[in-house]
Design an enzyme around this catalytic site. Structure first.
Site, PDB file in Angstrom:
ATOM      1  N   GLU A  78       8.437  -9.928  -2.361  1.00 43.59           N
ATOM      2  CA  GLU A  78       6.852 -10.740  -1.192  1.00 43.59           C
ATOM      3  C   GLU A  78       7.063 -12.419  -2.526  1.00 43.59           C
ATOM      4  OE1 GLU A  78       5.406  -6.652  -0.398  1.00 43.59           O
ATOM      5  OE2 GLU A  78       4.469  -8.402   0.162  1.00 43.59           O
ATOM      6  N   SER A 131       1.217  -1.062  -0.306  1.00 46.35           N
ATOM      7  CA  SER A 131       0.123   0.134  -0.086  1.00 46.35           C
ATOM      8  C   SER A 131       0.660   0.987  -0.292  1.00 46.35           C
ATOM      9  CB  SER A 131      -1.122   0.171   1.196  1.00 46.35           C
ATOM     10  OG  SER A 131      -2.165  -1.434   1.271  1.00 46.35           O
ATOM     11  N   LYS A 188       2.121 -10.125  12.061  1.00 45.12           N
ATOM     12  CA  LYS A 188       0.861  -8.987  11.954  1.00 45.12           C
ATOM     13  C   LYS A 188       0.021  -9.888  12.816  1.00 45.12           C
ATOM     14  CE  LYS A 188       0.754  -7.103   7.601  1.00 45.12           C
ATOM     15  NZ  LYS A 188      -0.247  -6.110   6.468  1.00 45.12           N
ATOM     16  N   HIS A 237      27.005   8.931  -6.476  1.00 42.86           N
ATOM     17  CA  HIS A 237      28.176   9.227  -5.364  1.00 42.86           C
ATOM     18  C   HIS A 237      28.275   7.897  -3.987  1.00 42.86           C
ATOM     19  CE1 HIS A 237      27.398  13.427  -7.510  1.00 42.86           C
ATOM     20  NE2 HIS A 237      26.431  12.467  -7.731  1.00 42.86           N
TER      21      HIS A 237
HETATM   22  O1  PA5 Z   1       1.883  -6.939  -1.048  1.00 44.43           O
HETATM   23  C1  PA5 Z   1       1.497  -6.734   0.937  1.00 44.43           C
HETATM   24  O2  PA5 Z   1       1.216  -8.272   0.865  1.00 44.43           O
HETATM   25  C2  PA5 Z   1       2.491  -6.340   1.876  1.00 44.43           C
HETATM   26  O3  PA5 Z   1       3.414  -6.014   1.372  1.00 44.43           O
HETATM   27  C3  PA5 Z   1       1.069  -5.117   2.632  1.00 44.43           C
HETATM   28  O4  PA5 Z   1       0.639  -4.088   1.816  1.00 44.43           O
HETATM   29  C4  PA5 Z   1       1.805  -4.763   3.912  1.00 44.43           C
HETATM   30  O5  PA5 Z   1       1.666  -5.188   4.960  1.00 44.43           O
HETATM   31  C5  PA5 Z   1       0.484  -3.701   4.405  1.00 44.43           C
HETATM   32  O6  PA5 Z   1      -0.697  -4.661   4.393  1.00 44.43           O
HETATM   33  P1  PA5 Z   1      -2.207  -3.234   4.031  1.00 44.43           P
HETATM   34  O7  PA5 Z   1      -2.010  -3.068   2.196  1.00 44.43           O
HETATM   35  O8  PA5 Z   1      -2.909  -3.991   4.262  1.00 44.43           O
HETATM   36  O9  PA5 Z   1      -1.863  -2.132   4.564  1.00 44.43           O
END
Ligand code: PA5
Length: 310
Positions: A197, A37, A303, A213
């Site tokens: 990811e 996000s 989480k 640099h």
């Molecule tokens: O792609 C993903 O699953 C993560 O990078 C999430 O985006 C991140 O953990 C944050 O969660 P959210 O996008 O629900 O705020």
């Protein structure tokens, strides 16, 4: 939906019509968001230079946040604790709050949040997450979106050349290193996070000209240089000075840098075509490695662990 269909849907995501409402009286912008996000804020920051933009990717907000600050919270799930905490703090300071989310707690605490479609991995929803921000600030219009959609739909997965990069990286077990260029640092970082990811490999992102640099010394002299796969993300609007730097860096440091080029005539089309190419490469690398690109179980466990319920 298959994960590859989530990637493929990027063009259609760009047609999403909602946008955040931007009050004219604000004099600075703060955007909070993590991971898939948070990238939306980075893309916005690459595109918008009229007022100061600060990105928040932790629990705390800067001291300057006040009633003339527009604070935009972006969280696909709406339940990411850093983003929620930063939003609560911004509210206490009297900031003007907006949100982009599928729901969750964020939609409960921010009135009139822009609600985007659910059912995607957050990182696959990059179009839904970014367009409401760009539209709100008048940074993209329908014709630009249509042109970009066409470019994205012309991308033929069955014959695309990007599979080759994943094959090479995989067969030589290389670590991707991605160089961005001015106005496109967000995309270099996006590639890195998609390699992390989707393909579950470490990756590194940095940008021209800053890398000249510091990184340059390591590019020339690091150990195990042969273990890295260097990409530079370029586009037809690239400044001549930066193009020269890429060539000189490659010559001086004796590294082969694979160029991946954006498409179209605007920053918007180039950003999103480059994002799309990186998404596919990371997807193919996941396929090669036999890992599930959708799986982010460890992030989810972490989480839950933070909430005391692993
Ligand atoms: O792609 C993903 O699953 C993560 O990078 C999430 O985006 C991140 O953990 C944050 O969660 P959210 O996008 O629900 O705020």
């Amino acid at each position: 939906m298959e994960y590859v269909d989530e990637i493929r849907s990027l063009g259609n995501q760009l047609s999403f019509r909602g946008n955040i409402e931007v009050p004219s009286e604000v004099d600075k912008i703060v955007i909070a968001g993590m991971g898939g996000s948070g990238i939306a804020g980075m893309i916005f920051k690459d595109c918008y230079t009229k007022k100061p933009v600060t990105l928040v990717n932790s629990y705390n907000i800067p001291d300057f946040v006040d009633s003339s600050t527009l604070f935009v919270a972006i969280s696909y799930s709406g339940n990411t604790e850093e983003t929620l905490e930063a939003t609560r703090k911004a509210r206490k300071r009297g900031a003007r709050i907006r949100a982009i989310t599928t729901g969750g707690k964020l939609a409960e605490i921010v009135e009139n949040a822009v609600i985007i479609p659910d059912g995607y991995q957050p990182r696959s929803a990059v179009g839904f997450l970014t367009v409401p921000l760009l539209r709100g600030f008048g940074l993209v219009d329908d014709s630009e979106i249509e042109i970009t959609k066409k470019l994205l739909s012309g991308y033929d997965v069955s014959v695309d050349p990007y599979r080759k990069f994943a094959d090479e990286m995989y067969s030589k077990q290389k670590i991707p290193v991605i160089f961005g260029t001015p106005g496109f640092g967000s995309v270099a970082y996006r590639w890195k996070t998609q390699f992390n990811e989707n393909a579950k490999v470490l990756a590194y992102a940095t940008s021209f000209p800053e890398l000249n640099h510091n990184d340059t010394m390591a590019l020339e002299g690091t150990y195990r240089k042969e273990e890295f796969y260097f990409f530079v993300l370029t586009h037809p609007l690239l400044e001549k000075e930066i193009s020269n730097r890429i060539k000189i860096t490659s010559d001086l440091c004796k590294i082969e840098i694979t160029r991946v080029e954006g498409e179209g005539a605007t920053q918007f089309s180039n950003l999103f075509t480059l994002i799309h190419k990186g998404d596919y490469i990371s997807y193919y690398l996941a396929e090669k490695r036999g890992v599930d690109p959708r799986n982010v179980e460890i992030i989810e466990k972490l989480k839950r662990g933070l909430k005391g319920s692993v």
